[in-house]
Design a protein around this motif. Sequence first.
Motif, mmCIF file in Angstrom:
data_model
loop_
_atom_site.group_PDB
_atom_site.id
_atom_site.type_symbol
_atom_site.label_atom_id
_atom_site.label_comp_id
_atom_site.label_asym_id
_atom_site.label_seq_id
_atom_site.Cartn_x
_atom_site.Cartn_y
_atom_site.Cartn_z
ATOM 1 N N SER A 76 3.711 -17.905 15.872
ATOM 2 C CA SER A 76 3.230 -18.382 14.571
ATOM 3 C C SER A 76 3.919 -17.703 13.397
ATOM 4 N N CYS A 147 -2.530 -28.274 14.571
ATOM 5 C CA CYS A 147 -2.931 -26.932 14.959
ATOM 6 C C CYS A 147 -4.215 -26.610 14.196
ATOM 7 N N PHE A 148 -4.843 -25.466 14.509
ATOM 8 C CA PHE A 148 -6.175 -25.195 13.987
ATOM 9 C C PHE A 148 -6.309 -23.760 13.496
ATOM 10 N N SER A 164 -3.056 -22.094 22.398
ATOM 11 C CA SER A 164 -3.275 -22.012 20.947
ATOM 12 C C SER A 164 -2.116 -21.315 20.238
ATOM 13 N N CYS A 169 -1.477 -22.083 16.047
ATOM 14 C CA CYS A 169 -2.770 -21.959 15.378
ATOM 15 C C CYS A 169 -2.785 -20.697 14.509
#
Length: 306
Positions: A76, A147-148, A164, A169
């Motif tokens: 990320s 994504c979250f 994830s 995320c």
Amino acid sequence: MVGSIPSKSTSSMDDNKNRWPPFHPFIRHPTSRRGKVLMAITGSILVPIRFIGAILVLFLAMIWARIAIIGLNDPSAKPYSPLRRRVIFLGFRMLSRLLLFCYGYIWIDTISHESTEPHQHAVPKVVVCNHTGFVELLYLAYAYGCCFVAKGEIKHLPFMGWISQAMQCIFVDRTSAGASNTSHKIRERMHADPGLWPLLAIAPEGTTTNGHVLIHFLTGAFRPGQPVLPIATEMPYSPSWGYDPSFSCVNMTYHILGLMSQPWNRLTVHHLAVYEPSEAEKNDAQLFANNVREQIAKVINVPSYE
């Protein structure tokens, strides 16, 4: 299938008040005696098949995620290359739909709502939706490759940890310094050029409800003052089968087994027009959040509740 946004009349509001349970967002329909009998009969056949299927899909997703992030210390930290992003999210979108199938969502009804205001030409930076469980999140991963914003603990869970991370995320650190860093990452994503990061999906309610009302919308998704894409979902209670598919105040194991034991579950997704905030809404995140909430509530014909 295309539909128009219905108006909320006084009579329809009265109908909402008479629904079970009246104006309470966290009380589920009790599973009826008939529902329990049917769940035992159909579940004895469907649950083993669907459970094994779900485990296989999650295992494939974990392998896909592990391969996808080879060579990356922090997936990320920066955007993927166009090729890596395309490959990763093509796989996750297909696997998300397979997982929905394992949970009994054999088909999904989608309704597009056309509108001239707010402006539809704006590019959304975030998807916001009402939150009745994990099913709508799987749908958003399937439909948009979203994504979250997730709890930091999820990063270390089996299966979901690697998945994830590969989906890029944003993980919430609940310390004061961590919260500031989370807000910075959200702002960074929302101000980035379109297509650089996966579309971010946020459930502004902050918790799951039974779907009968919309509770207070938190302002995190609205503070940057960027266009948002509202999505409204409905997972209705079935009197015939006597099971409530919403995830509110129920054990996760019971919830998953309940979904898998149904011959099929219903999910209706309403795709609203992109909402571009006015100057007043850009300067008042709560006003922005409230107005988006009212649009979602109007589409699924439920009241808002603070």
